[in-house]
Design a protein around this motif. Sequence first.
Motif, PDB file in Angstrom:
ATOM      1  N   GLU A 212      -2.082 -10.362   2.220  1.00 25.04           N
ATOM      2  CA  GLU A 212      -2.461 -10.600   3.607  1.00 25.04           C
ATOM      3  C   GLU A 212      -1.338 -10.266   4.570  1.00 25.04           C
ATOM      4  N   ARG A 213      -0.098 -10.229   4.078  1.00 25.10           N
ATOM      5  CA  ARG A 213       1.059 -10.023   4.942  1.00 25.10           C
ATOM      6  C   ARG A 213       1.743  -8.663   4.776  1.00 25.10           C
ATOM      7  N   VAL A 214       1.523  -7.993   3.673  1.00 23.97           N
ATOM      8  CA  VAL A 214       2.246  -6.756   3.384  1.00 23.97           C
ATOM      9  C   VAL A 214       1.260  -5.619   3.145  1.00 23.97           C
ATOM     10  N   ALA A 215       1.564  -4.451   3.750  1.00 17.93           N
ATOM     11  CA  ALA A 215       0.731  -3.268   3.560  1.00 17.93           C
ATOM     12  C   ALA A 215       1.609  -2.027   3.495  1.00 17.93           C
ATOM     13  N   LEU A 216       1.112  -1.010   2.814  1.00 18.60           N
ATOM     14  CA  LEU A 216       1.764   0.290   2.725  1.00 18.60           C
ATOM     15  C   LEU A 216       0.855   1.344   3.328  1.00 18.60           C
ATOM     16  N   VAL A 217       1.454   2.424   3.817  1.00 22.70           N
ATOM     17  CA  VAL A 217       0.658   3.531   4.354  1.00 22.70           C
ATOM     18  C   VAL A 217       1.314   4.840   3.957  1.00 22.70           C
ATOM     19  N   ALA A 218       0.499   5.825   3.609  1.00 22.36           N
ATOM     20  CA  ALA A 218       0.962   7.178   3.326  1.00 22.36           C
ATOM     21  C   ALA A 218       0.207   8.131   4.235  1.00 22.36           C
ATOM     22  N   GLY A 219       0.887   9.160   4.700  1.00 23.45           N
ATOM     23  CA  GLY A 219       0.243  10.109   5.597  1.00 23.45           C
ATOM     24  C   GLY A 219       0.786  11.503   5.417  1.00 23.45           C
ATOM     25  N   GLY A 220       0.049  12.465   5.921  1.00 28.72           N
ATOM     26  CA  GLY A 220       0.491  13.843   5.853  1.00 28.72           C
ATOM     27  C   GLY A 220      -0.250  14.685   6.872  1.00 28.72           C
ATOM     28  N   ARG A 221       0.305  15.859   7.153  1.00 34.35           N
ATOM     29  CA  ARG A 221      -0.310  16.755   8.126  1.00 34.35           C
ATOM     30  C   ARG A 221       0.015  18.203   7.772  1.00 34.35           C
ATOM     31  N   LEU A 222      -0.996  19.039   7.841  1.00 37.97           N
ATOM     32  CA  LEU A 222      -0.848  20.485   7.711  1.00 37.97           C
ATOM     33  C   LEU A 222      -1.281  21.100   9.031  1.00 37.97           C
TER      34      LEU A 222
ATOM     35  N   ALA B 253       3.407 -11.533  14.126  1.00 40.15           N
ATOM     36  CA  ALA B 253       4.686 -10.865  14.390  1.00 40.15           C
ATOM     37  C   ALA B 253       5.334 -10.529  13.060  1.00 40.15           C
ATOM     38  N   GLY B 254       6.070  -9.441  13.037  1.00 39.37           N
ATOM     39  CA  GLY B 254       6.719  -9.042  11.802  1.00 39.37           C
ATOM     40  C   GLY B 254       7.573  -7.805  12.010  1.00 39.37           C
ATOM     41  N   ILE B 255       7.790  -7.091  10.940  1.00 37.49           N
ATOM     42  CA  ILE B 255       8.595  -5.875  10.989  1.00 37.49           C
ATOM     43  C   ILE B 255       7.857  -4.771  10.252  1.00 37.49           C
ATOM     44  N   GLY B 256       7.972  -3.574  10.781  1.00 36.45           N
ATOM     45  CA  GLY B 256       7.346  -2.424  10.148  1.00 36.45           C
ATOM     46  C   GLY B 256       8.283  -1.237  10.222  1.00 36.45           C
ATOM     47  N   GLY B 257       8.073  -0.296   9.366  1.00 35.97           N
ATOM     48  CA  GLY B 257       8.928   0.879   9.365  1.00 35.97           C
ATOM     49  C   GLY B 257       8.283   2.022   8.631  1.00 35.97           C
ATOM     50  N   GLY B 258       8.920   3.156   8.721  1.00 37.05           N
ATOM     51  CA  GLY B 258       8.398   4.322   8.037  1.00 37.05           C
ATOM     52  C   GLY B 258       9.254   5.537   8.325  1.00 37.05           C
ATOM     53  N   GLY B 259       8.954   6.590   7.655  1.00 31.18           N
ATOM     54  CA  GLY B 259       9.682   7.830   7.855  1.00 31.18           C
ATOM     55  C   GLY B 259       9.053   8.929   7.043  1.00 31.18           C
ATOM     56  N   GLY B 260       9.610  10.128   7.190  1.00 34.07           N
ATOM     57  CA  GLY B 260       9.029  11.232   6.466  1.00 34.07           C
ATOM     58  C   GLY B 260       9.835  12.503   6.621  1.00 34.07           C
TER      59      GLY B 260
ATOM     60  N   LEU C  43       2.389   7.809  11.544  1.00 37.70           N
ATOM     61  CA  LEU C  43       3.374   7.480  10.522  1.00 37.70           C
ATOM     62  C   LEU C  43       3.459   5.986  10.300  1.00 37.70           C
ATOM     63  N   LEU C  44       3.394   5.215  11.387  1.00 35.16           N
ATOM     64  CA  LEU C  44       3.618   3.778  11.304  1.00 35.16           C
ATOM     65  C   LEU C  44       2.336   3.006  11.555  1.00 35.16           C
TER      66      LEU C  44
ATOM     67  N   LEU D  49       5.738   8.036   4.773  1.00 37.18           N
ATOM     68  CA  LEU D  49       5.429   6.752   4.157  1.00 37.18           C
ATOM     69  C   LEU D  49       5.827   5.644   5.124  1.00 37.18           C
ATOM     70  N   GLY D  50       5.111   4.522   5.084  1.00 35.07           N
ATOM     71  CA  GLY D  50       5.440   3.405   5.958  1.00 35.07           C
ATOM     72  C   GLY D  50       5.043   2.078   5.337  1.00 35.07           C
ATOM     73  N   PHE D  51       5.448   0.990   5.993  1.00 32.22           N
ATOM     74  CA  PHE D  51       5.126  -0.353   5.508  1.00 32.22           C
ATOM     75  C   PHE D  51       5.013  -1.300   6.699  1.00 32.22           C
ATOM     76  N   SER D  52       4.389  -2.433   6.474  1.00 32.50           N
ATOM     77  CA  SER D  52       4.420  -3.535   7.440  1.00 32.50           C
ATOM     78  C   SER D  52       4.548  -4.861   6.691  1.00 32.50           C
ATOM     79  N   TRP D  53       5.245  -5.801   7.322  1.00 34.08           N
ATOM     80  CA  TRP D  53       5.438  -7.131   6.737  1.00 34.08           C
ATOM     81  C   TRP D  53       5.249  -8.147   7.845  1.00 34.08           C
TER      82      TRP D  53
END
Length: 283
Positions: free
Chosen positions: A228-238, A31-38, A8-9, A262-266
Amino acid sequence: MRVRIIMLLAALAPAPALAQQPEARQPKLEAGIGGGGGWLPDYPAAGQNHVQGIAVPFLIYRGEILRSDDRGVRSRFYDGEALGLDLSFSGAFPSRSEDNDARRGMPDLDWQGGVGPSLRLTLWRDDTAPQRLNLELPVRAVFSSDLTSVHFRGFTASPELALERLGVGRPGARLRVGLGPVFATGRLMDYFYEVEPRYVRPGRPAYDAEGGYLGTRLQFSYRLPLTERVALVAGGRLESFHGATNDSSPLFRRNWNTSVALGFSWSLYRSEATVASTSSPFD
């Protein structure tokens, strides 16, 4: 297990260098902050999903042995083109039993974490695309915690055939699709499926779980660096639980589970000290 927090993250790790050249360099420390959920099932074969999320700080150190990248936190004991050995980690969100019809009146399922070696065999690769097909063989010890104590819950083995491709949609992006079964020891199966006599209710008879086949999962993740500093991520599972060892448990409610996340990093800090990137596009 439920969708791993590592999946997820994955965005907790900064994006790889967009130019995969031997002379390219990356910060040694970030160093930074990241988060996500679903929207996630409460446990394997649960009858209900709930929205879960987390935001945490991260610290990245790119060393010879310990490093973190878009595949998660790992220790690289050996890393070659055809064979790799990592120390891999996984995790899962807690679940309140009062919010789940099957488990109401039973103890909550706590935060879960797993750690263990993971052997990677690269069966095929094409560095012009670039893409590769791996057979990954992780074995992990699983622990649970309510943040006041920690309990050992057993082991999992989850061999997976995984296809990775870089540059899908834009430079620096990574697409991963994996398929494989999951096996767990009796102690972990008890954590999910056992019903002790004191928790017996109408429609919920006593049950003693056994170790064995947990299920099969098809999962994907797509990581998209915006800068260079920000990214997004999407994921799923069956996940399919047809033929699972404990499908006769009263807590076993569905043969299929679906998860989306969905998740992000900064990255807030990047050190002036850098390390050289390798010529491999997957490092």
